[in-house]
Enzyme design. Sequence first.
Site, PDB file in Angstrom:
ATOM      1  N   SER A 168       1.465   6.041  -1.413  1.00 52.33           N
ATOM      2  CA  SER A 168       2.313   4.893  -1.746  1.00 52.33           C
ATOM      3  C   SER A 168       1.431   3.718  -2.134  1.00 52.33           C
ATOM      4  CB  SER A 168       3.193   4.510  -0.554  1.00 52.33           C
ATOM      5  OG  SER A 168       2.393   4.046   0.527  1.00 52.33           O
ATOM      6  N   LYS A 169       2.074   2.619  -2.526  1.00 51.83           N
ATOM      7  CA  LYS A 169       1.330   1.451  -3.006  1.00 51.83           C
ATOM      8  C   LYS A 169       0.360   0.912  -1.959  1.00 51.83           C
ATOM      9  CE  LYS A 169       4.662  -0.141  -6.444  1.00 51.83           C
ATOM     10  NZ  LYS A 169       5.622  -1.177  -6.829  1.00 51.83           N
ATOM     11  N   ARG A 170       0.679   1.100  -0.685  1.00 54.74           N
ATOM     12  CA  ARG A 170      -0.216   0.546   0.346  1.00 54.74           C
ATOM     13  C   ARG A 170      -1.577   1.261   0.369  1.00 54.74           C
ATOM     14  NH1 ARG A 170      -0.192   3.505   5.134  1.00 54.74           N
ATOM     15  NH2 ARG A 170       1.334   5.178   5.208  1.00 54.74           N
ATOM     16  N   HIS A 171      -1.650   2.441  -0.232  1.00 58.06           N
ATOM     17  CA  HIS A 171      -2.932   3.150  -0.281  1.00 58.06           C
ATOM     18  C   HIS A 171      -3.831   2.638  -1.400  1.00 58.06           C
ATOM     19  CE1 HIS A 171      -0.536   6.349   1.909  1.00 58.06           C
ATOM     20  NE2 HIS A 171      -1.572   6.147   2.686  1.00 58.06           N
ATOM     21  N   GLY A 172      -3.313   1.756  -2.246  1.00 60.84           N
ATOM     22  CA  GLY A 172      -4.130   1.222  -3.342  1.00 60.84           C
ATOM     23  C   GLY A 172      -3.648   1.710  -4.690  1.00 60.84           C
TER      24      GLY A 172
END
Length: 465
Positions: free
Chosen positions: A241-245
């Site tokens: 997801s976006k939180r992984h970069g």
Amino acid sequence: MAKVVTRFAPSPTGYLHIGGARTALFNWLFARHHGGQFRLRIEDTDRKRSTPEAIAAILDGLRWLGLNHDDDVVYQFARRQRHAEVAKQLLEAGKAYPCYCSPEELQNMRAKARAEGRAKLYDGRWRDRDPAEAPAGIAPVIRLKAPQEGETVIEDLVQGRVTVANKQLDDMVMLRADGTPTYMLSVVADDRDMGVTHVIRGDDHLTNAFRQTQLFMAMDWDLPKFAHIPLIHGPDGAKLSKRHGALGIDAYRDMGYLPEALRNYLLRLGWSHGDEEIISDSQAVEWFDLDAVGRSPARLDFAKMENLNGHYIRGAEDTRLVDLLLPYLPDSTQITGARRERLTRAMAGLKSRAKTLKDLAQQASFYIAARPLPLTPKAEKLLSGEARARLAGLLLRLHGLAAWDEAKLEEAVRNFAEDEGLKLGAVAQPLRAALTGSHTSPGIFEVMLILGQEEALERISDCVP
């Protein structure tokens, strides 16, 4: 075996996702390994979310990755009349039927099914009903008359044998009330007409494969072979997801990754060939097959990705690296002639230390910087009044050099330090600061050689009293 045809079929609702890029790579490699075709289909039937910008981003991303498709791009929306024809064929053959349920009826039906814990959300109430009983003012949808007994079986080339009881699947909608085809129908018709022999995609599509199989069978079409690949997870094991970069291929390009490095890295996400980590394109085409794709989700490892990118940077041609570096350098349009030649000569000494093109550009920037060089705080500290006075003395020695090569430069600087009763570092460190504007750089004599006599002497002159 019939000629292999694979396809990559993204929806153009955003950038080319890194998971999509790996799917495209696996399809491309499988087709190339078997001497077949790799086709591209843009599934743009969601008119509200599909954009020309997203289509351009997908095409650009695939081009940058070097995954060139065969034949023309197929745009799914443009084939909607063909899709509708397939539904009408099934209707005429008695394998489909019109359903006149109102939106309220469907809503209540689904709510009841969910409350009872049933997967089958539509109860088939119009399956054998006479259309003459249709209520006024309701435009029908066309549903597939799916088998109600037995099971649907998929011999998946990655997941193995996968089955579902037919009683768990309801009669899917193929044509909406406004006559537009649904995703399931469009995919099956397109795969058949494109001659697709192998459907290689993420395992989030596995449930779709059961319904698509039923549709293939209803049309008496040859089934493609399915291969559902586990998804990519983040380093923590959670769904990416976006939180992984960075998720889009364009972001990795902007961060300074080489396409060949990303191809190699994505290849190893869920596929293996012994202990091989560095795999060339020719080896990948020779070795790739679906039997070596694992069933467990792969995890992104950014450190491994960087190290692999560093390997490919070290092996890249210097002139190509300079071309790739230009977008990361200030005033890149001014980097011509002598400055460009200087940058090219510098690559050999710089690329061994870089993990990304961005790193490399940062390390190379001093070679093409305009005089007087801006100094970092640490460089400023090295250039004390006493150090600048020493550089003035060194400058006189360097002016008298007959040859400007590393051996002569080192000899001159060492002799100067010895004559002044100093350790080499006491001269070399201020010299580095004057020449590079920093306290770190490649070997100082290499730097002097690459800068050339005129530029090096002028930079030193800028720092003497």
